[in-house]
Design a protein around this motif. Structure first.
Motif, PDB file in Angstrom:
ATOM      1  N   THR A   1       0.837  -1.205   0.000  1.00 33.08           N
ATOM      2  CA  THR A   1       0.000   0.000   0.000  1.00 33.08           C
ATOM      3  C   THR A   1       0.869   1.252   0.000  1.00 33.08           C
ATOM      4  O   THR A   1       0.614   2.196  -0.763  1.00 33.08           O
ATOM      5  CB  THR A   1      -0.950   0.000   1.218  1.00 33.08           C
ATOM      6  OG1 THR A   1      -1.773  -1.171   1.142  1.00 33.08           O
ATOM      7  CG2 THR A   1      -1.813   1.232   1.250  1.00 33.08           C
ATOM      8  N   ASN A   2       1.897   1.265   0.838  1.00 32.10           N
ATOM      9  CA  ASN A   2       2.816   2.409   0.874  1.00 32.10           C
ATOM     10  C   ASN A   2       3.545   2.582  -0.449  1.00 32.10           C
ATOM     11  O   ASN A   2       3.761   3.706  -0.906  1.00 32.10           O
ATOM     12  CB  ASN A   2       3.817   2.262   2.024  1.00 32.10           C
ATOM     13  CG  ASN A   2       3.154   2.399   3.373  1.00 32.10           C
ATOM     14  OD1 ASN A   2       2.120   3.034   3.512  1.00 32.10           O
ATOM     15  ND2 ASN A   2       3.739   1.778   4.384  1.00 32.10           N
TER      16      ASN A   2
ATOM     17  N   GLN B   1       1.178   4.145  -3.003  1.00 34.51           N
ATOM     18  CA  GLN B   1       1.022   5.573  -2.718  1.00 34.51           C
ATOM     19  C   GLN B   1       2.244   6.367  -3.174  1.00 34.51           C
ATOM     20  O   GLN B   1       2.120   7.443  -3.765  1.00 34.51           O
ATOM     21  CB  GLN B   1       0.755   5.800  -1.230  1.00 34.51           C
ATOM     22  CG  GLN B   1      -0.601   5.293  -0.796  1.00 34.51           C
ATOM     23  CD  GLN B   1      -0.778   5.272   0.709  1.00 34.51           C
ATOM     24  OE1 GLN B   1       0.171   5.440   1.480  1.00 34.51           O
ATOM     25  NE2 GLN B   1      -2.014   5.041   1.138  1.00 34.51           N
TER      26      GLN B   1
ATOM     27  N   HIS C   1       2.288   6.644  -6.959  1.00 39.49           N
ATOM     28  CA  HIS C   1       1.338   7.678  -7.393  1.00 39.49           C
ATOM     29  C   HIS C   1       1.990   9.056  -7.321  1.00 39.49           C
ATOM     30  O   HIS C   1       1.834   9.864  -8.246  1.00 39.49           O
ATOM     31  CB  HIS C   1       0.077   7.642  -6.541  1.00 39.49           C
ATOM     32  CG  HIS C   1      -0.960   6.699  -7.035  1.00 39.49           C
ATOM     33  ND1 HIS C   1      -2.286   6.843  -6.755  1.00 39.49           N
ATOM     34  CD2 HIS C   1      -0.882   5.590  -7.803  1.00 39.49           C
ATOM     35  CE1 HIS C   1      -2.981   5.875  -7.323  1.00 39.49           C
ATOM     36  NE2 HIS C   1      -2.139   5.092  -7.956  1.00 39.49           N
ATOM     37  N   ARG C   2       2.723   9.299  -6.222  1.00 43.60           N
ATOM     38  CA  ARG C   2       3.390  10.602  -6.076  1.00 43.60           C
ATOM     39  C   ARG C   2       4.506  10.764  -7.099  1.00 43.60           C
ATOM     40  O   ARG C   2       4.616  11.792  -7.759  1.00 43.60           O
ATOM     41  CB  ARG C   2       3.946  10.761  -4.659  1.00 43.60           C
ATOM     42  CG  ARG C   2       2.883  10.909  -3.590  1.00 43.60           C
ATOM     43  CD  ARG C   2       3.461  11.298  -2.237  1.00 43.60           C
ATOM     44  NE  ARG C   2       4.540  10.440  -1.769  1.00 43.60           N
ATOM     45  CZ  ARG C   2       4.381   9.322  -1.050  1.00 43.60           C
ATOM     46  NH1 ARG C   2       3.161   8.925  -0.718  1.00 43.60           N
ATOM     47  NH2 ARG C   2       5.413   8.613  -0.654  1.00 43.60           N
TER      48      ARG C   2
ATOM     49  N   PRO D   1      -4.804  11.048  -7.736  1.00 41.68           N
ATOM     50  CA  PRO D   1      -5.253  10.139  -6.658  1.00 41.68           C
ATOM     51  C   PRO D   1      -6.609   9.498  -6.929  1.00 41.68           C
ATOM     52  O   PRO D   1      -6.908   8.440  -6.407  1.00 41.68           O
ATOM     53  CB  PRO D   1      -5.326  11.035  -5.420  1.00 41.68           C
ATOM     54  CG  PRO D   1      -4.548  12.255  -5.745  1.00 41.68           C
ATOM     55  CD  PRO D   1      -4.522  12.382  -7.240  1.00 41.68           C
TER      56      PRO D   1
END
Length: 111
Positions: free
Chosen positions: A95-96, A99, A102-103, A109
């Motif tokens: 999950t991290n 994320q 994505h950044r 988002p």
């Protein structure tokens, strides 16, 4: 379809999560569940699945149980206590990572 490299990098996480959710599963059942959940886009081969299952078993994250079904013997895989912890850790890590990607890739988002 997704690249083999992406699948290879996430296969342990996929297996651990499925077993955490389902309790115990046999190999073919795992392949079919992944196919179902991915809408047919992710197909696990025996050549990818079983070496990963054996590795997780060697690391004491899985135990096995053989069940006779008529003339067939099914080998069920189930998480150990360490496997339960590892499944949770792998999900947090994944999950991290998503994320962060994505950044880094500047993905909306809402995507």
């Amino acid at each position: 379809m997704h690249s083999k490299e992406l699948l290879k990098g996430t296969l342990q996480t996929i297996i651990l999560k499925l077993l955490a959710d389902q309790g115990k599963m046999y190999g073919y059942e795992i392949t079919q569940r992944v196919k179902e959940l991915s809408g047919g886009e992710m197909l696990l081969t025996e050549g990818a699945l079983y070496p990963t299952l054996h590795k997780l078993e060697a690391e004491k994250l899985l135990t096995t149980e053989k069940v006779t079904m008529g003339k067939r013997v099914r080998k069920y895989y189930k998480l150990t206590e360490a496997g339960q912890s590892s499944a949770a850790e792998k999900m947090d890590e994944f999950t991290n990572f998503i994320q962060m990607m994505h950044r880094v890739l500047q993905i909306d988002p809402a995507f």
